[in-house]
Design a protein around this motif. Structure first.
Motif, short mmCIF file in Angstrom:
data_model
loop_
_atom_site.label_atom_id
_atom_site.label_comp_id
_atom_site.label_asym_id
_atom_site.label_seq_id
_atom_site.Cartn_x
_atom_site.Cartn_y
_atom_site.Cartn_z
N ASP A 4 49.97 37.15 51.29
CA ASP A 4 48.88 36.72 52.03
C ASP A 4 49.28 35.72 53.42
OD1 ASP A 4 46.87 37.85 54.32
OD2 ASP A 4 44.92 38.11 52.58
N VAL A 5 49.17 35.69 54.40
CA VAL A 5 49.43 34.36 54.88
C VAL A 5 48.13 33.12 55.03
CG1 VAL A 5 49.98 33.05 56.93
CG2 VAL A 5 51.33 35.17 56.05
N ASN A 6 46.62 34.64 55.55
CA ASN A 6 45.43 33.99 55.89
C ASN A 6 44.70 34.53 54.91
OD1 ASN A 6 46.43 32.44 58.28
ND2 ASN A 6 46.97 34.13 59.96
N PRO A 7 44.76 33.95 53.93
CA PRO A 7 43.71 34.62 52.60
C PRO A 7 42.45 34.03 53.22
CG PRO A 7 44.72 32.61 51.73
CD PRO A 7 45.67 33.05 52.62
N THR A 8 40.84 35.08 52.83
CA THR A 8 40.13 35.12 52.53
C THR A 8 39.66 33.88 51.86
OG1 THR A 8 39.53 36.94 51.42
CG2 THR A 8 40.11 37.35 53.84
N PRO A 9 38.35 33.52 52.80
CA PRO A 9 37.89 32.30 51.66
C PRO A 9 37.48 33.04 50.03
CG PRO A 9 36.46 31.85 53.30
CD PRO A 9 37.82 33.27 53.28
N ASP A 10 36.83 33.85 50.03
CA ASP A 10 36.95 34.68 48.83
C ASP A 10 38.53 34.93 48.13
OD1 ASP A 10 34.43 35.59 47.39
OD2 ASP A 10 35.43 37.44 47.47
N GLN A 11 39.78 35.28 48.31
CA GLN A 11 40.80 35.77 48.61
C GLN A 11 41.57 33.86 47.30
OE1 GLN A 11 42.69 36.83 51.40
NE2 GLN A 11 42.51 38.97 50.27
N ARG A 12 40.87 32.95 48.61
CA ARG A 12 41.86 31.74 47.90
C ARG A 12 40.42 30.91 46.84
NH1 ARG A 12 40.93 30.74 53.90
NH2 ARG A 12 39.69 29.34 53.14
N LEU A 13 39.52 31.49 46.84
CA LEU A 13 38.43 31.08 45.34
C LEU A 13 38.92 31.89 43.88
CD1 LEU A 13 35.84 29.76 43.89
CD2 LEU A 13 34.29 31.08 45.22
N ARG A 14 39.28 33.20 44.24
CA ARG A 14 39.72 33.83 42.97
C ARG A 14 40.73 33.46 42.91
NH1 ARG A 14 36.75 38.94 42.55
NH2 ARG A 14 35.65 39.39 44.09
N SER A 15 41.69 33.32 43.20
CA SER A 15 43.31 32.47 43.02
C SER A 15 42.92 31.00 42.28
CB SER A 15 43.98 32.44 44.39
OG SER A 15 44.95 31.69 43.74
N MET A 16 42.08 30.48 42.79
CA MET A 16 42.26 28.96 42.26
C MET A 16 41.58 29.55 40.71
SD MET A 16 40.89 25.98 44.85
CE MET A 16 39.16 26.97 45.70
N LEU A 17 40.18 29.87 40.81
CA LEU A 17 39.18 30.49 39.51
C LEU A 17 40.58 31.51 38.34
CD1 LEU A 17 36.09 31.05 40.72
CD2 LEU A 17 36.33 29.03 39.75
N SER A 18 41.02 32.22 38.66
CA SER A 18 41.95 32.77 38.11
C SER A 18 43.43 31.50 37.61
CB SER A 18 42.64 33.85 39.24
OG SER A 18 44.20 34.28 38.21
N SER A 19 43.73 30.46 38.05
CA SER A 19 44.51 29.61 37.87
C SER A 19 43.99 28.63 36.43
CB SER A 19 45.02 29.54 38.61
OG SER A 19 44.38 28.39 39.81
N ALA A 20 42.64 28.73 36.44
CA ALA A 20 41.72 27.94 36.01
C ALA A 20 41.42 28.76 34.45
CB ALA A 20 40.36 27.59 36.40
N GLY A 21 42.01 29.76 34.45
CA GLY A 21 41.43 30.41 32.99
C GLY A 21 39.93 31.59 33.34
N LEU A 22 39.66 31.70 34.30
CA LEU A 22 38.59 32.19 34.46
C LEU A 22 38.97 33.87 34.12
CD1 LEU A 22 35.29 32.18 34.63
CD2 LEU A 22 35.94 32.55 37.20
#
Length: 92
Positions: A4-22
């Motif tokens: 997704d070229v323009n992820p929503t803020p929610d998608q960006r947060l999910r991506s960051m948290l997923s990479s942190a092991g959540l």
């Protein structure tokens, strides 16, 4: 698979948290209490941990010593959940 070229803020947060092991993340525009939501999921046995439950606005928040409060959209309100290894869900 395309990214997704323009992820929503929610998608960006999910991506960051997923990479942190959540393991689990919920975002609510409005919620009575993030603590109540986490307890509901824990008691139902459906909460993967560690987990974050985030609300833009809480209308029935509660804190230490049974103090109640509410929040506005400018507040950061969340519950961070993890499963202790020595405590049964009935004792949460």
């Amino acid at each position: 698979m395309t990214q997704d070229v323009n992820p929503t803020p929610d998608q960006r947060l999910r991506s960051m948290l997923s990479s942190a092991g959540l393991s689990s993340f919920e975002h609510h525009e409005q919620l009575g209490s993030t603590n109540d939501r986490s307890l509901t999921l824990i008691r139902a046995g459906t909460l993967d941990t560690p987990s974050l439950i985030l609300a833009d606005r809480q209308v029935s928040g509660r804190g230490q010593r049974a103090k109640t409060w509410w929040s506005t959209n400018e507040s950061l309100t969340f519950s961070w959940c993890w499963r202790p290894t020595n405590l049964a869900p009935s004792n949460y």
